[in-house]
Design a protein around this motif. Structure first.
Motif, PDB file in Angstrom:
ATOM      1  N   PHE A 114      -7.779   1.778  12.748  1.00 54.32           N
ATOM      2  CA  PHE A 114      -8.352   2.088  11.416  1.00 54.32           C
ATOM      3  C   PHE A 114      -7.322   2.025  10.131  1.00 54.32           C
ATOM      4  O   PHE A 114      -7.607   1.588   9.471  1.00 54.32           O
ATOM      5  N   SER A 115      -6.006   2.795  10.840  1.00 60.77           N
ATOM      6  CA  SER A 115      -5.048   2.874   9.816  1.00 60.77           C
ATOM      7  C   SER A 115      -5.028   1.730   9.097  1.00 60.77           C
ATOM      8  O   SER A 115      -4.268   1.445   8.471  1.00 60.77           O
ATOM      9  N   ALA A 116      -4.616   0.749  10.232  1.00 64.66           N
ATOM     10  CA  ALA A 116      -3.901  -0.323  10.423  1.00 64.66           C
ATOM     11  C   ALA A 116      -4.619  -1.369   9.679  1.00 64.66           C
ATOM     12  O   ALA A 116      -4.302  -2.398   8.808  1.00 64.66           O
ATOM     13  N   CYS A 117      -5.998  -1.016   9.611  1.00 64.62           N
ATOM     14  CA  CYS A 117      -6.825  -2.669   9.189  1.00 64.62           C
ATOM     15  C   CYS A 117      -7.302  -2.185   7.607  1.00 64.62           C
ATOM     16  O   CYS A 117      -6.522  -2.221   6.565  1.00 64.62           O
ATOM     17  N   GLU A 118      -7.330  -0.220   7.544  1.00 66.03           N
ATOM     18  CA  GLU A 118      -6.627   0.438   6.313  1.00 66.03           C
ATOM     19  C   GLU A 118      -5.816  -0.262   4.977  1.00 66.03           C
ATOM     20  O   GLU A 118      -5.135  -0.730   3.720  1.00 66.03           O
ATOM     21  N   HIS A 143       0.265   3.706  -9.915  1.00 65.49           N
ATOM     22  CA  HIS A 143       0.765   2.465  -9.475  1.00 65.49           C
ATOM     23  C   HIS A 143      -0.192   2.054  -8.225  1.00 65.49           C
ATOM     24  O   HIS A 143      -0.176   3.099  -7.294  1.00 65.49           O
ATOM     25  N   PHE A 144      -0.751   0.867  -7.521  1.00 63.85           N
ATOM     26  CA  PHE A 144      -1.465   0.509  -6.622  1.00 63.85           C
ATOM     27  C   PHE A 144      -0.534   0.957  -5.343  1.00 63.85           C
ATOM     28  O   PHE A 144      -1.140   1.535  -4.303  1.00 63.85           O
ATOM     29  N   LEU A 145       0.553   0.660  -4.967  1.00 64.84           N
ATOM     30  CA  LEU A 145       1.932   1.341  -4.425  1.00 64.84           C
ATOM     31  C   LEU A 145       1.206   2.021  -3.689  1.00 64.84           C
ATOM     32  O   LEU A 145       1.856   2.506  -2.423  1.00 64.84           O
ATOM     33  N   SER A 146       1.593   2.768  -4.866  1.00 64.08           N
ATOM     34  CA  SER A 146       1.755   4.863  -4.104  1.00 64.08           C
ATOM     35  C   SER A 146       0.947   5.020  -4.292  1.00 64.08           C
ATOM     36  O   SER A 146       1.526   6.049  -2.850  1.00 64.08           O
ATOM     37  N   ALA A 147      -0.457   4.910  -4.333  1.00 58.73           N
ATOM     38  CA  ALA A 147      -2.008   5.022  -3.964  1.00 58.73           C
ATOM     39  C   ALA A 147      -1.973   4.663  -2.571  1.00 58.73           C
ATOM     40  O   ALA A 147      -1.753   5.434  -1.331  1.00 58.73           O
ATOM     41  N   LEU A 148      -1.443   4.061  -2.097  1.00 56.95           N
ATOM     42  CA  LEU A 148      -2.016   2.929  -0.641  1.00 56.95           C
ATOM     43  C   LEU A 148      -0.406   4.061   0.301  1.00 56.95           C
ATOM     44  O   LEU A 148      -0.846   3.996   1.513  1.00 56.95           O
ATOM     45  N   LEU A 149       0.543   4.236  -0.209  1.00 58.28           N
ATOM     46  CA  LEU A 149       1.901   5.122   0.195  1.00 58.28           C
ATOM     47  C   LEU A 149       1.468   6.633   0.218  1.00 58.28           C
ATOM     48  O   LEU A 149       1.606   6.751   1.530  1.00 58.28           O
ATOM     49  N   CYS A 150       0.645   6.838  -0.944  1.00 54.89           N
ATOM     50  CA  CYS A 150       0.331   8.255   0.211  1.00 54.89           C
ATOM     51  C   CYS A 150      -0.796   8.392   0.697  1.00 54.89           C
ATOM     52  O   CYS A 150      -1.223   8.963   1.705  1.00 54.89           O
ATOM     53  N   LEU A 151      -2.011   7.076   0.864  1.00 55.63           N
ATOM     54  CA  LEU A 151      -2.920   6.851   1.788  1.00 55.63           C
ATOM     55  C   LEU A 151      -2.467   6.584   3.347  1.00 55.63           C
ATOM     56  O   LEU A 151      -3.236   7.355   4.416  1.00 55.63           O
ATOM     57  N   GLU A 152      -1.313   6.326   3.346  1.00 58.39           N
ATOM     58  CA  GLU A 152      -0.491   5.998   4.904  1.00 58.39           C
ATOM     59  C   GLU A 152      -0.250   7.583   4.802  1.00 58.39           C
ATOM     60  O   GLU A 152      -0.048   7.574   6.575  1.00 58.39           O
TER      61      GLU A 152
END
Length: 98
Positions: free
Chosen positions: A66-70, A25-34
């Motif tokens: 940069f994290s906020a922009c990502e 899921h795309f949202l789980s990938a985003l949470l891992c990046l965060e």
């Protein structure tokens, strides 16, 4: 290795493993990046405080910017893929058609 270094190294490795293995899921990938960015921010902040260097005092804030922009770009991509493909699963996306 101190317990603090071990905690942030293991948090980074867990986020990296989550990104590598749970990409359904795309949202789980985003949470891992965060999670990766959060562990890097805290580790960089503690490194700056530990060595008491003023030359690198702004590096944690730059990383946080940069994290906020990502995060903003990731959420915009999530909304765009959900609108176009009607779901946000990564297996249904084909990079050759996008």
């Amino acid at each position: 290795m101190t317990p603090t270094h071990f905690a942030f190294s293991s948090a980074f490795m867990l986020g990296l493993a989550g990104l590598a293995f749970h990409r359904t899921h795309f949202l789980s990938a985003l949470l891992c990046l965060e999670g990766l960015m959060l562990s890097l921010f805290i580790a960089l902040s503690l490194w700056t405080l530990q060595f008491n260097t003023m030359n690198s005092a702004s590096l944690p804030m730059i990383l946080l910017a940069f994290s906020a922009c990502e995060a903003g770009a990731g959420l915009a991509l999530l909304v765009a893929t959900t609108r176009t493909h009607s779901n946000s699963r990564l297996q249904s996306l084909n990079l050759l058609q996008c």
